[in-house]
Design an enzyme around this catalytic site. Structure first.
Site, PDB file in Angstrom:
ATOM      1  N   SER A 136       0.464  -0.945   0.131  1.00  0.00           N
ATOM      2  CA  SER A 136       0.004   0.338  -0.021  1.00  0.00           C
ATOM      3  C   SER A 136       0.937   1.801  -0.437  1.00  0.00           C
ATOM      4  CB  SER A 136      -1.089   0.371   1.116  1.00  0.00           C
ATOM      5  OG  SER A 136      -0.304  -0.173   2.349  1.00  0.00           O
ATOM      6  N   LYS A 186      -6.076   4.403   8.182  1.00  0.00           N
ATOM      7  CA  LYS A 186      -5.508   4.950   7.777  1.00  0.00           C
ATOM      8  C   LYS A 186      -5.554   6.598   7.969  1.00  0.00           C
ATOM      9  CE  LYS A 186      -3.514   1.781   4.796  1.00  0.00           C
ATOM     10  NZ  LYS A 186      -3.125   1.165   3.266  1.00  0.00           N
TER      11      LYS A 186
END
EC number: 3.4.21.53
Length: 826
Positions: A655, A698
């Protein structure tokens, strides 16, 4: 696509259920049935196949209501099925080491046990009295008189024959016969016999021998008559015992006449009583309900052999049994043969055979957790043996190992008729499928539990019904529509998807119970949305200690992550960590350096053995993207490195590959990246930004750092376009976006991301080579060309060796002897 186009609106960051759309009285579903059609279809199929191989493996993660689903699915079906038989173990009069098993109608086992015990007590009481009854005494006396008459006649005959020959016959108390000579009608005394003439004595001896032969023949007749008398006496006793036993057992035999095995058992029991009349001749001693003990040889009470071992009692059962065994050890699951001690010796008998859960579930359903079952390998093997033979045996676990065996019994097995449901996760299913070939044979049906369901008006209504069912089932106070709507939205947050609902009802139940507890503490009558929100915040507060510690380190700049300014070769990436059952998202600074050389791009995480395989793959894709874009007309020659700053733990996942590529392009183009933005997303070889996991956490992680330092209105996060449906941000982030203090950008390609991060258009490849004038990619391309040229100029060139002619053989020979020379010399 412009920066404005990529920016998401506040209503795109989460989903909210309008409380007015919460049904006033939503239909309560039957358990979890509306949400698990795939699992229910598998269960229905398995239940309609009665063969032993079609058992069920219910696969799903803990917390999805696996056991709740299967129990609530089976309960109504089992209630409509017939109650299975009772099973009893009885003494085997022909082979005591192999107890017999008998099936009875439900409830009849208990009745047979009680009635038989009562009948045996009656027999033990009636039989001694019957032997004292006038009718028996009369018949017995008649037999004695008849025998005595015959015996006396034979004795008279013997006496007459002896007297006729001059001898007297005497019989002592032991029945021994003696002959004495008669002289003038008197029996000679021993001393008188010795004074007789020798010839006369020999003559008398010969005569006595001849008479004794005749007497012995008559004596044999007496013994024969005595044997006949004994037989007749024994038969009379047996006849009386048979009459008493038959009379006392008559009602019981009539009641169970339809059961041939019970009839056979009762006949064998009567015959056994006839064979052991001596045990019944004694009256019971006062205060000793079991009568006298008969310890040797089996050290057990003799009359215990007439007890019934009620092995499985279904008298109170309604429908087929559904047994959930939570401790499937060998004895709990498969039964056991217990032992008792008497006089320091272990012994056992059929009354010590105990049923396991598999016997109690016979005729119905047995539910087991596979992890608990495999924790007992002996129990697992025993279960497979039962499935292989289709028989339920009660065994000693040591019978299958080379150990010293003690004397035991071998109970008759019971036919197996049940469905077994194993509950476990997918990982355990795959392991068993691969490593245990018998598992595939006997558990052919997999019922798969799904973790989420699409969020539609129908499923929302069913979900609200399930929540109301939790309220009723746990005795909670009413929840307002707003509170129920908030719970539905939180379910989507748990699912990490605006278009789905999480089926982790166990977690929803915990939240509702805690919210109801807060209601009690606040002295309110209903659970409101404020109480639900407070419950969610309190739950997070209990778990986010480590997150707070990290944020404190960000505040003190111990962890170096900038949220303002810009810098070349640096980008803010985002990562998640899971500590227990809490997931926290945190920003990290990703730095990149480039220079002249042929070392390529180094992944420092991999070099330090801190990078996982997926992270390494992301780095390889990043390099492939550079090759495809910039190495079409020149070699890609550089030395560079990428690093997660201040990362000391294992790193895995791709990611951050988008942010790593952004830092690399920034370093090559010498164009700074805005550090008030963070970037998460995986990169493809074509430059597309791919979806990642935990995107909500996140974003919230970077938002928390920015909020603690002060929101400036230009901070935000770049996410993959495909992650938009997975956004379920908290109210605080949504409010900041609504006020323009924080921003979320959804990008499809690295070019869109770089334009937002640098403010410079990335440009495009021109038809005849190169890139758009003044673009980011033009600067990257020029820098790569410069690095390739510098690397080629600074590469050390090889010196050409001066070729020499071969030397004469003599010189060659001498040089070969030179210990310091390794090559020909001139």
């Amino acid at each position: 696509m412009s920066k404005r186009t990529c920016r998401l609106k506040a209503n795109q960051l989460t989903t909210r259920l309008n409380p007015r759309k919460v049904p006033a009285r939503a239909p309560r579903p039957e358990g979890l049935r509306p949400f698990q059609p795939r699992a229910l279809q598998a269960l229905k199929l398995a239940l309609n196949i009665r063969t032993v191989e079609y058992n069920i493996y219910l696969a799903g993660e803990p917390g999805l209501g696996r056991s709740y689903l299967v129990k609530n699915f089976l309960a109504p079906l089992a209630a409509q099925e017939p109650v299975p038989s009772d099973w009893i173990y009885t003494f085997n009069f022909k082979d005591p080491d192999r107890p017999r098993v008998i099936a009875l109608d439900p409830g009849q086992g208990r009745k047979l046990k009680q009635e038989l015990a009562k009948a045996i007590r009656n027999i033990r009481h009636d039989l001694p009295a019957r032997y004292e009854h006038e009718s028996y005494v009369t018949r017995h006396d008649a037999l004695i008189n008849a025998y005595n008459l015959k015996r006396d006649k034979l004795l008279e005959t013997m006496e007459a024959r002896a007297n006729a020959r001059g001898f007297s016959l005497h019989a002592d108390e032991d029945g021994s016969l003696s002959l004495y000579p008669l002289v003038e009608g008197k029996v000679l005394a021993p001393d008188e016999y010795e004074r007789l003439d020798r010839t006369l004595r020999q003559d008398l001896k010969q005569q006595s021998s001849a008479i004794m032969d005749e007497v012995i023949d008559l004596s044999r007749q007496i013994n024969k008559e005595e044997q006949v008398f004994r037989d007749q006496e024994r038969e009379l006793e047996r006849e009386v015992a048979r009459s008493v036993a038959t009379s006392d057992l008559e009602e019981l035999a009539r009641e169970f006449a339809a059961n041939g095995e019970v009839t056979t058992y009762l006949k064998d029991l009567i015959r056994d009583i006839e064979e052991h009349l001596d045990k019944f001749r004694e009256r019971e001693k006062p205060g000793s309900p079991e009568g006298t003990q008969d310890f040797p040889p089996d050290m057990a009470n003799f009359f215990q052999r007439y007890d019934i071992n009620l092995f499985v009692d279904n008298g109170d059962q309604q429908g087929a049994p559904v047994i959930f065994e939570t401790n499937p050890g060998f004895f709990n699951l498969l039964g056991c043969i217990e032992r008792e001690t008497e006089w320091g010796t272990y012994y056992t008998d059929y009354t010590l055979i105990k049923a396991g859960s598999i016997h109690r579930a016979n005729g119905g359903y047995l539910i087991l957790y596979v992890n608990d079952l495999l924790a007992h390998p002996v129990a697992w093997e025993g279960l497979l043996r039962c499935l292989r033979s289709a028989r339920l045996r009660v065994e000693d676990p040591t019978d299958h190992y080379d150990l010293i065996r003690t004397k035991t019994i071998e109970p008759e097995p019971i036919p197996m008729d049940l469905k077994i449901v194993l509950i476990g996760d997918d990982e355990m299913y795959e392991m068993l499928l691969e490593q245990e070939e018998r598992f595939r044979k006997y558990f052919k049906i997999k019922a798969h539990i799904q973790e989420t369901v699409f969020r539609t008006p129908e499923t929302v209504a069913a979900y609200v019904g399930a929540l109301r069912h939790i309220i009723t089932e746990n005795g909670l106070h009413p929840f307002t529509k707003e509170a129920l709507a908030r719970l539905v939205d939180h379910s989507s947050r748990l699912a990490q998807d605006q278009e789905r609902l999480s089926l982790l009802f166990s977690r929803m139940r915990e939240i509702m119970i805690e919210a109801d507890a807060l209601r009690t503490m606040r002295s309110q009558s209903t659970v409101t949305v404020d109480l639900v929100n407070e419950t969610l915040r309190a739950g997070e507060y209990r778990l986010n200690l480590y997150e707070e510690e990290f944020l404190h380190e960000y505040d003190r700049t111990v962890i170096k992550v900038r949220t303002q300014g810009e810098e070349v070769g640096r980008a803010n990436g985002l990562s998640v960590s899971q500590i227990g059952d809490y997931v926290l998202g945190l920003p990290h600074e990703i730095s990149c350096t480039v220079g002249v050389g042929h070392g390529g791009i180094l992944d420092l995480e991999r070099e330090a053995e801190l990078g996982g395989p997926i992270h390494t793959k992301g780095m390889m894709i990043l390099k492939s993207y550079l090759l495809d874009l910039f190495a079409q007309d020149k070699p890609l020659v550089l030395t560079g490195s990428l690093c997660f700053e201040q990362s000391y733990a294992h790193v895995d996942g791709d990611s951050a590959s988008g942010a790593e590529l952004a830092a690399l392009l920034s370093a090559l183009a010498n164009v700074p990246i805005r550090l008030n933005l963070a970037f998460t997303g995986a990169i493809s070889q074509s430059g597309a930004i791919l979806a990642v996991g935990e995107v909500t956490r996140k974003i919230e992680g970077f938002f928390n750092v920015c909020k603690r330092r002060g929101l400036t209105g230009d901070q935000g996060v770049l996410i993959p376009w495909d992650n938009k449906p997975q956004l379920m941000l908290g109210d605080e982030v949504v409010k900041a976006v609504e006020q323009g203090m924080f921003h979320i950008y959804a990008v499809r390609t690295i070019e869109e991301a770089m334009e937002i991060l640098t403010g410079v258009k990335p440009g495009r490849r021109l038809k005849h080579g190169g890139f758009s004038k003044g673009s980011l990619y033009e600067a990257v391309d020029e820098r790569l060309a410069e690095l390739a040229e510098l690397a080629d100029m600074n590469r050390p060139r090889r010196r050409r060796r001066k070729q020499t002619r071969p030397e004469p053989k003599e010189t060659q020979a001498v040089s070969d002897k030179d210990s310091t020379a390794g090559r020909p010399t001139a």
